[in-house]
Structure formats: C-alpha cells, structure tokens
Design a protein around this motif. Sequence first.
Motif, PDB file in Angstrom:
ATOM      1  N   ASP A   1       0.863  -1.179   0.000  1.00 30.51           N
ATOM      2  CA  ASP A   1       0.000   0.000   0.000  1.00 30.51           C
ATOM      3  C   ASP A   1       0.902   1.233   0.000  1.00 30.51           C
ATOM      4  O   ASP A   1       1.453   1.622   1.030  1.00 30.51           O
ATOM      5  N   ILE A   2       1.065   1.868  -1.171  1.00 26.69           N
ATOM      6  CA  ILE A   2       1.998   2.992  -1.260  1.00 26.69           C
ATOM      7  C   ILE A   2       1.428   4.285  -0.670  1.00 26.69           C
ATOM      8  O   ILE A   2       2.130   5.292  -0.590  1.00 26.69           O
ATOM      9  N   GLY A   3       0.192   4.249  -0.212  1.00 30.71           N
ATOM     10  CA  GLY A   3      -0.384   5.413   0.456  1.00 30.71           C
ATOM     11  C   GLY A   3      -0.366   5.294   1.975  1.00 30.71           C
ATOM     12  O   GLY A   3      -0.834   6.188   2.685  1.00 30.71           O
ATOM     13  N   TYR A   4       0.202   4.224   2.463  1.00 29.00           N
ATOM     14  CA  TYR A   4       0.117   3.870   3.885  1.00 29.00           C
ATOM     15  C   TYR A   4       0.742   4.908   4.816  1.00 29.00           C
ATOM     16  O   TYR A   4       0.184   5.212   5.885  1.00 29.00           O
ATOM     17  N   GLY A   5       1.869   5.482   4.469  1.00 32.59           N
ATOM     18  CA  GLY A   5       2.602   6.328   5.408  1.00 32.59           C
ATOM     19  C   GLY A   5       2.303   7.814   5.357  1.00 32.59           C
ATOM     20  O   GLY A   5       2.871   8.587   6.133  1.00 32.59           O
ATOM     21  N   TYR A   6       1.392   8.249   4.499  1.00 29.28           N
ATOM     22  CA  TYR A   6       1.131   9.682   4.344  1.00 29.28           C
ATOM     23  C   TYR A   6       0.278  10.236   5.483  1.00 29.28           C
ATOM     24  O   TYR A   6      -0.798   9.708   5.780  1.00 29.28           O
ATOM     25  N   THR A   7       0.759  11.294   6.103  1.00 26.97           N
ATOM     26  CA  THR A   7      -0.018  11.967   7.150  1.00 26.97           C
ATOM     27  C   THR A   7       0.293  13.458   7.140  1.00 26.97           C
ATOM     28  O   THR A   7       1.435  13.873   6.927  1.00 26.97           O
ATOM     29  N   ALA A   8      -0.753  14.249   7.377  1.00 27.31           N
ATOM     30  CA  ALA A   8      -0.597  15.708   7.390  1.00 27.31           C
ATOM     31  C   ALA A   8      -0.740  16.280   8.793  1.00 27.31           C
ATOM     32  O   ALA A   8      -0.621  17.495   8.980  1.00 27.31           O
ATOM     33  N   ASP A   9      -0.969  15.420   9.777  1.00 21.76           N
ATOM     34  CA  ASP A   9      -1.223  15.920  11.134  1.00 21.76           C
ATOM     35  C   ASP A   9      -0.402  15.154  12.178  1.00 21.76           C
ATOM     36  O   ASP A   9      -0.872  14.898  13.296  1.00 21.76           O
ATOM     37  N   GLY A  10       0.800  14.772  11.783  1.00 22.76           N
ATOM     38  CA  GLY A  10       1.683  14.114  12.741  1.00 22.76           C
ATOM     39  C   GLY A  10       1.275  12.717  13.129  1.00 22.76           C
ATOM     40  O   GLY A  10       1.665  12.230  14.200  1.00 22.76           O
ATOM     41  N   GLY A  11       0.506  12.057  12.308  1.00 18.66           N
ATOM     42  CA  GLY A  11       0.140  10.667  12.573  1.00 18.66           C
ATOM     43  C   GLY A  11      -1.237  10.478  13.171  1.00 18.66           C
ATOM     44  O   GLY A  11      -1.633   9.339  13.467  1.00 18.66           O
ATOM     45  N   LYS A  12      -1.995  11.543  13.335  1.00 21.22           N
ATOM     46  CA  LYS A  12      -3.360  11.388  13.861  1.00 21.22           C
ATOM     47  C   LYS A  12      -4.248  10.699  12.837  1.00 21.22           C
ATOM     48  O   LYS A  12      -5.099   9.864  13.198  1.00 21.22           O
ATOM     49  N   THR A  13      -4.076  11.071  11.582  1.00 21.86           N
ATOM     50  CA  THR A  13      -4.861  10.454  10.517  1.00 21.86           C
ATOM     51  C   THR A  13      -3.940  10.112   9.342  1.00 21.86           C
ATOM     52  O   THR A  13      -2.907  10.764   9.138  1.00 21.86           O
ATOM     53  N   TYR A  14      -4.342   9.100   8.575  1.00 14.92           N
ATOM     54  CA  TYR A  14      -3.595   8.669   7.392  1.00 14.92           C
ATOM     55  C   TYR A  14      -4.592   8.585   6.230  1.00 14.92           C
ATOM     56  O   TYR A  14      -5.193   7.543   5.982  1.00 14.92           O
ATOM     57  N   PRO A  15      -4.785   9.685   5.515  1.00 11.81           N
ATOM     58  CA  PRO A  15      -5.877   9.777   4.539  1.00 11.81           C
ATOM     59  C   PRO A  15      -5.763   8.853   3.330  1.00 11.81           C
ATOM     60  O   PRO A  15      -6.767   8.633   2.646  1.00 11.81           O
ATOM     61  N   PHE A  16      -4.577   8.302   3.078  1.00 14.24           N
ATOM     62  CA  PHE A  16      -4.429   7.484   1.878  1.00 14.24           C
ATOM     63  C   PHE A  16      -4.215   6.000   2.175  1.00 14.24           C
ATOM     64  O   PHE A  16      -3.952   5.210   1.264  1.00 14.24           O
TER      65      PHE A  16
END
Length: 331
Positions: free
Chosen positions: A135-150
């Motif tokens: 899953d190449i979207g697994y590690g994306y986060t914009a809030d320090g790891g609270k959510t992972y939108p991809f």
Amino acid sequence: MKLLKKVFKRKTTWFVFLIVIAFIYLNNSSLLAQKRESQPFLLAHRGVAQTFTMKGIQNDTCTAERIYKPEHNFLENTIPSMDAAFKDGADMVELDVHITKDNQFAVFHDWTVDCRTNGKGVTRDYTMAELKKLDIGYGYTADGGKTYPFRGKGINLMPSLNEVMEHFPHQAFLIHVKSNDPKEGRQLAKYLSQFSKKRLKNITVYGGDEPIDSLKKEMPNLKVMSKATMKDCLIPYIATGWTGYVPKACENTELHIPEKIGPFLWGWPSRFLNRMDDVDTRTIIVGGNGSEFSTGFDSIQDLKRLPDGYSGGIWTNRIDKIGDYYKTNEE
C-alpha cells in the motif's frame, strides 16, 4: 614625442577595451536576442503529487510524514498522477525508478519502502509483483500521525516503467535513476533500446554520474543529465560563452539551472536559451541556488520571480496550479 606616444597608446588601449565591452554586451544581451514566442516548457515533478514542507529536510527524511493538508487524491509516481499532470498542462513528467529483484524497473521514489508503504526493507529486494501488493499510500499523514488519509488506497498502484511506457506511448518523460550503480544504467539502456528513435526523442534520463555515464556509452544519442554532464557543459561555457561559443559537451543534453545561478550565465535568459536550443539541449529552471531538495515554481507568486518573458523549462511540484495559470494566459 614620447608623451604623445604614451597618450596615443593609452587611448588605443581604452578604445579596444570599450570595443570588447560593447561586443560582450551586444553578443549577450537578452534585449537584443531573437524573440522567443513559445510558452514555457512545464516539467511536472513526480506527476501530480502530495507536497510537503522543505524545512530541515535531509536525504533520509520521510517526506510522506510531513505532507500539507491534501488538496487532491493523487499519489506521486503513479499512472493516475501522471495522467492528471498531462491533462493539467505538463509537457513532461519526471519519475523515479529502481531496479527490482526480478530485473524490472519499479517507478517509486525511495530507496526503501519503509516511509510510504506498509512494507519494510530495500526496494530492490522485492519483485515487481511483491511491490504491487504494498500500500503505497500507507505512510502519508498531514497531522503528525493522527490520521492517514491514503491508507488502503495505494495497493497495486506502484507501476513498472514498462506499464508507464505502454500507457503513455507518446508523452515525454524525465526518468530519474535513483541509485549510483553503473550496472543499472546499462540495464536501463538495454530496456530503452527496444524503442524507436522517434519515441526516444521524448525520453531523457538523469541521475548519478556512474549510471548515466554507463547508459550514455550504450546509447550515445539519448538525452541525459548528471552532475558530471552539467559541469562538462557549464564550466567551459562560463569561460568562453561571452563569445557566443557553446562547448560540444552542451550538445543534446538537459540542464537544470537554479534560478539564483542563471543570471551568472552568459546571455541569460533568452540568448542562453536560444544557444541551447540550437544544440538541441533543454534548459529547465529550478528554485533556489541548487542546494535545496527539488525546489520548484509551485505557485503564481513563485512565477513572478522568473525573468521577464522567460520561455524555457520550468520545474514544478504543483502542475495542477501552474498549468492552469499558463492555460489561462494562452487563452
């Protein structure tokens, strides 16, 4: 009489000096250059991608963990992101490749899969089929790891280079060899050699000195770029370019010119661009002074830093914004 000769000699020296200065100015002034009518050439870095803060970034920084709040659903280096980039006005898309365990080329940025995916280890230790399961979207986060939108949205999205070439049979690509292994350059040459001369006109390869050198030996007519090829062209050009002479090393290559370096090149911008066009070399302007990581022109405000009437290549991480700007101006 001696005084008269001294005065005459001095005046002659000054006259020659002024002639030389006038020649240099007239030969390098963009004000007097042949007018360039074309729109800038837009190079979309990794297609339409999630962007991130560049502050404090290092070679091993996991950029997926520092993205800005997503404005779109595309992930870098995927066929959907490239498709969107071309629709947004990209003339060329940059992509990254790594050799796989089964000797294919995976289109993926990182040396390891740890940052972006749910896998672990070095990219080249996987087969292409195994990489597709990640899953190449697994590690994306914009809030320090609270959510992972991809998360859950990137399975089977990592393409092979062959899939990209088949999906886009006519579009232009800048292929980035991410390793510094000369063997990888030879392997890429072997792969690219199957394509027609017409198709290869739209393919450029860049990367480390060693793989690019080995690739160039196998495919001398392919447009390539590395730090070594840049130096081979620009160092002698800086020494002799005031005459209008373009070194042979500048022919049929690509140059990425940092915006703060450009003004120090003879004839910048229009004369320089014309000279490089004449030897079939593409010039791309990138942001900053060359020390930053992939800095581009990513907003309308950024474009205002370009020289007036600039019509060379532009490196951008936000083709979705920049492409619209040039489309509107064209209309």
